[in-house]
Design an enzyme around this catalytic site. Structure first.
Site, PDB file in Angstrom:
ATOM      1  N   GLY A 116      18.711  19.863  80.716  1.00 39.86           N
ATOM      2  CA  GLY A 116      19.321  18.570  80.964  1.00 39.86           C
ATOM      3  C   GLY A 116      20.813  18.739  81.197  1.00 39.86           C
ATOM      4  O   GLY A 116      21.412  19.737  80.788  1.00 39.86           O
ATOM      5  N   CYS A 117      21.417  17.750  81.839  1.00 38.44           N
ATOM      6  CA  CYS A 117      22.846  17.874  82.140  1.00 38.44           C
ATOM      7  C   CYS A 117      23.689  17.907  80.870  1.00 38.44           C
ATOM      8  O   CYS A 117      24.469  18.845  80.658  1.00 38.44           O
ATOM      9  CB  CYS A 117      23.291  16.751  83.081  1.00 38.44           C
ATOM     10  SG  CYS A 117      22.930  15.074  82.525  1.00 38.44           S
ATOM     11  N   TYR A 118      23.543  16.907  80.012  1.00 37.74           N
ATOM     12  CA  TYR A 118      24.322  16.907  78.776  1.00 37.74           C
ATOM     13  C   TYR A 118      24.037  18.127  77.898  1.00 37.74           C
ATOM     14  O   TYR A 118      24.971  18.759  77.381  1.00 37.74           O
ATOM     15  CB  TYR A 118      24.041  15.637  77.977  1.00 37.74           C
ATOM     16  CG  TYR A 118      24.514  14.341  78.586  1.00 37.74           C
ATOM     17  CD1 TYR A 118      25.852  14.133  78.912  1.00 37.74           C
ATOM     18  CD2 TYR A 118      23.622  13.298  78.800  1.00 37.74           C
ATOM     19  CE1 TYR A 118      26.284  12.926  79.440  1.00 37.74           C
ATOM     20  CE2 TYR A 118      24.044  12.087  79.328  1.00 37.74           C
ATOM     21  CZ  TYR A 118      25.377  11.902  79.654  1.00 37.74           C
ATOM     22  OH  TYR A 118      25.797  10.707  80.172  1.00 37.74           O
TER      23      TYR A 118
END
Length: 306
Positions: A116-118
């Site tokens: 995921g990005c975060y």
């Protein structure tokens, strides 16, 4: 020589479009997508995925699960850009910098789940420090992060760039139930024993992320300082193509962090700030670069042996 066939399932969303743009024109693969009239036809999608060498799934979670279960050809390999399989032990986690063995694990894997990005920022900062014993595994971690609106996908782009763009909220903290789907991923791959607090937000800029987590040195093992945390990160990512650690002096000279400063790159920039017993760890990166499409292409290249 027959070129490997790469099929993008779901190339119309923000991540899928970016991946398609990056792969279009490459001469070392045959790139396949479905025409518009076949994109929602289960039979067409199943035929395409079973005929490819590597499938990249850019789909909502449930659709990604369905696509994965439709595979009957044992030779098909998959990169899933959704969050459907990120904590599944049968899938290899696609953060190549996770540890010394991860690149090889990805290169030989049949099933890879893109991070995921975060979590990319949080894990990039925390995992080396926990591995080294500089931060206790049960430390009460809080992660704050602000992403560009493209992190919402097409809905976010429409909200800020569509006909009602003037009505979009310029800054919004969300995930107020403290149960964001990225929390298990951050905990598992940072190697935390306790569930971290994660506070995400969207801002009125298209892409980019700034992510921070604060530490108090009095809660760390004796002798641990911002300098030693920085040294650990620097050693861990020495020579890395995609992760850079800004020097303490360069970080100290900053007066602010622009979440857009790494846009249009696939690099994750890490920083350490320290003052009076407080340390702030920070990451800046493109949510559509190292946070999504860039990581997927990095994983594809590893799987292709590039």
């Amino acid at each position: 020589m027959t070129l490997p066939v790469v099929f993008i399932d779901g190339d119309q969303g923000t991540t899928g479009l970016q991946i398609h743009q990056r792969l279009h024109g490459r001469t070392d693969i045959t790139l396949v997508t479905l025409p518009a009239e076949q994109r929602k036809q289960a039979a067409s999608r199943a035929a395409a995925i079973n005929a490819c060498d590597i499938a990249i799934l850019c789909l909502p979670d449930e659709a990604a699960r369905e696509a994965a279960t439709s595979i009957e050809n044992p030779d098909v390999r998959v990169i899933d850009a959704s969050s459907a399989h990120r904590t599944d032990p049968q899938w290899v986690y696609g953060f190549a910098e996770l540890n010394a063995e991860q690149k090889q694990a990805i290169a030989s894997a049949k099933r890879v789940s893109n991070p995921g990005c975060y979590p990319t920022g949080a894990i990039g900062l925390l995992r080396p420090l926990l591995d080294a014993g500089l931060v206790p595994r049960d430390y009460p971690i809080t992660v704050n992060a602000v992403s560009g609106y493209s992190g919402k996908g097409r809905a976010g782009v429409d909200e800020f760039e569509g006909e009602n763009a003037g009505q979009a909220t310029p800054f919004q903290i969300y995930g107020l139930g403290l149960a964001h789907k990225h929390v298990p991923e951050i905990q598992q791959y940072s190697a935390l024993t306790e569930r971290p607090v994660f506070i995400p937000a969207y801002g009125s800029f298209r892409q980019g992320i700034v992510l921070t987590t604060a530490l108090q040195t009095r809660l760390l093992p004796s002798g641990v300082t911002g300098a030693s945390l920085h040294a650990c990160l620097t050693e861990r990512y020495a020579g890395s193509r995609f992760v850079e650690v800004l020097s303490m002096d360069a970080s100290k000279a900053l007066t602010g962090l622009d979440p857009r400063q790494m846009n249009a790159t696939d690099r994750l920039r890490l920083m350490v700030f320290e003052n009076a017993g407080h340390v702030m760890l920070a990451a800046v990166f493109d949510n559509l670069g190292k946070g999504a499409a860039g990581a997927a292409v990095q994983n594809l290249d590893l799987m292709l042996g590039a």
